[in-house]
Enzyme design. Structure first.
Site, mmCIF file in Angstrom:
data_model
loop_
_atom_site.group_PDB
_atom_site.id
_atom_site.type_symbol
_atom_site.label_atom_id
_atom_site.label_comp_id
_atom_site.label_asym_id
_atom_site.label_seq_id
_atom_site.Cartn_x
_atom_site.Cartn_y
_atom_site.Cartn_z
ATOM 1 N N ASP A 106 0.863 -1.181 0.000
ATOM 2 C CA ASP A 106 0.000 0.000 0.000
ATOM 3 C C ASP A 106 0.906 1.239 0.000
ATOM 4 O OD1 ASP A 106 -3.100 0.598 1.021
ATOM 5 O OD2 ASP A 106 -1.691 1.984 1.915
ATOM 6 N N ILE A 160 -9.760 -3.732 0.335
ATOM 7 C CA ILE A 160 -10.170 -5.103 0.031
ATOM 8 C C ILE A 160 -10.097 -5.979 1.279
ATOM 9 C CG2 ILE A 160 -9.709 -5.057 -2.442
ATOM 10 C CD1 ILE A 160 -6.970 -6.239 -1.872
HETATM 11 P P1 IMP Z 1 1.913 -0.440 3.828
HETATM 12 O O1 IMP Z 1 3.043 -0.519 4.785
HETATM 13 O O2 IMP Z 1 1.204 0.877 3.888
HETATM 14 O O3 IMP Z 1 2.295 -0.811 2.408
HETATM 15 O O4 IMP Z 1 0.798 -1.409 4.366
HETATM 16 C C1 IMP Z 1 0.659 -2.697 3.999
HETATM 17 C C2 IMP Z 1 -0.308 -3.340 4.980
HETATM 18 O O5 IMP Z 1 -1.511 -2.563 5.135
HETATM 19 C C3 IMP Z 1 -0.761 -4.656 4.415
HETATM 20 O O6 IMP Z 1 0.115 -5.699 4.805
HETATM 21 C C4 IMP Z 1 -2.143 -4.790 4.989
HETATM 22 O O7 IMP Z 1 -2.096 -5.425 6.250
HETATM 23 C C5 IMP Z 1 -2.654 -3.384 5.167
HETATM 24 N N1 IMP Z 1 -3.564 -3.005 4.064
HETATM 25 C C6 IMP Z 1 -3.359 -2.044 3.138
HETATM 26 N N2 IMP Z 1 -4.391 -1.949 2.277
HETATM 27 C C7 IMP Z 1 -5.279 -2.897 2.668
HETATM 28 C C8 IMP Z 1 -6.564 -3.321 2.155
HETATM 29 O O8 IMP Z 1 -7.101 -2.824 1.160
HETATM 30 N N3 IMP Z 1 -7.151 -4.338 2.832
HETATM 31 C C9 IMP Z 1 -6.597 -4.945 3.921
HETATM 32 N N4 IMP Z 1 -5.412 -4.582 4.433
HETATM 33 C C10 IMP Z 1 -4.756 -3.570 3.802
#
Ligand code: IMP
Ligand code: MG
Length: 184
Positions: A106, A160
């Protein structure tokens, strides 16, 4: 307050069959790339990647060691580099080829942290990352170059759930990937 969705609020983005078909394609690439390498260690990132990890290792079908770590990025702290780390306990990774398994990239903070963390482990041989989803529209500007080595699906600005992914610790048990209109 706990939010619950009714069955007809959750729309199907990818059916269970579509997920398995795509995992099979990505597993073929991974098998091809790792077939001549020994010492494969698959590291699933809990909790979101537990279902994907289980299906992926069986689809790849190569001999591997399986480990799990558990962490999560803090919600609502855009731009922060902080993680809540629950468990990063691992055996020696000397000479190992690490394949990190994530549910979704994300902002990119978790992927960046984990890739650097594993590359810094003593004597590690290679580090790659496979993600079930990539959500490029949410990537932090300074992390635009963060991407998975293998990725099953891209998703636009939707939140999602299902197939291991949660909304507020719920819906991980759904066999498909769903989304709720208006939630992002
Ligand atoms: P990042 O460090 O912002 O890339 O976050 C990644 C983490 O955020 C993932 O491992 C998920 O646990 C959570 N996450 C981000 N988007 C979603 C989504 O659409 N659904 C569920 N979990 C999400
Ligand atoms: Mg999560």
């Amino acid at each position: 307050m706990s939010i619950t969705f009714t069955d007809n609020q959750i729309k199907v983005l990818h059916s269970a069959q579509e997920i398995q078909a795509r995992i099979s394609e990505v597993a073929d690439q991974i098998r091809h790339d790792y077939q001549d390498l020994d010492n494969l260690v698959v590291v699933g990132v809990l909790k979101g990647a537990f279902v994907f990890t289980a299906d992926l290792i069986r689809a790849v079908g190569l001999s591997c060691q399986v480990e799990f770590i558990r962490l999560s990025s803090y919600e609502g702290t855009q731009g922060s580099n902080e993680f809540k780390i629950y468990d990063l306990t691992l055996p020696s990774l000397k000479d190992k080829n690490i394949l990190i398994v994530e549910d979704i990239i994300d902002s990119g903070r978790t992927a960046k942290f984990l890739t650097e963390f594993f590359k810094n482990q003593a004597g590690v041989n290679t580090v790659k990352l496979v993600s079930l989803f990539d959500k490029p529209c949410k990537r932090l500007e300074e992390l635009k170059d963060i991407k998975a080595d293998y990725c099953c699906f891209n998703v636009d600005d939707k939140f999602i759930l299902g197939y291991g992914l949660d909304f507020d610790q719920k819906y991980r048990e759904l066999p498909y990937i769903g989304y709720v209109e208006g939630l992002c």
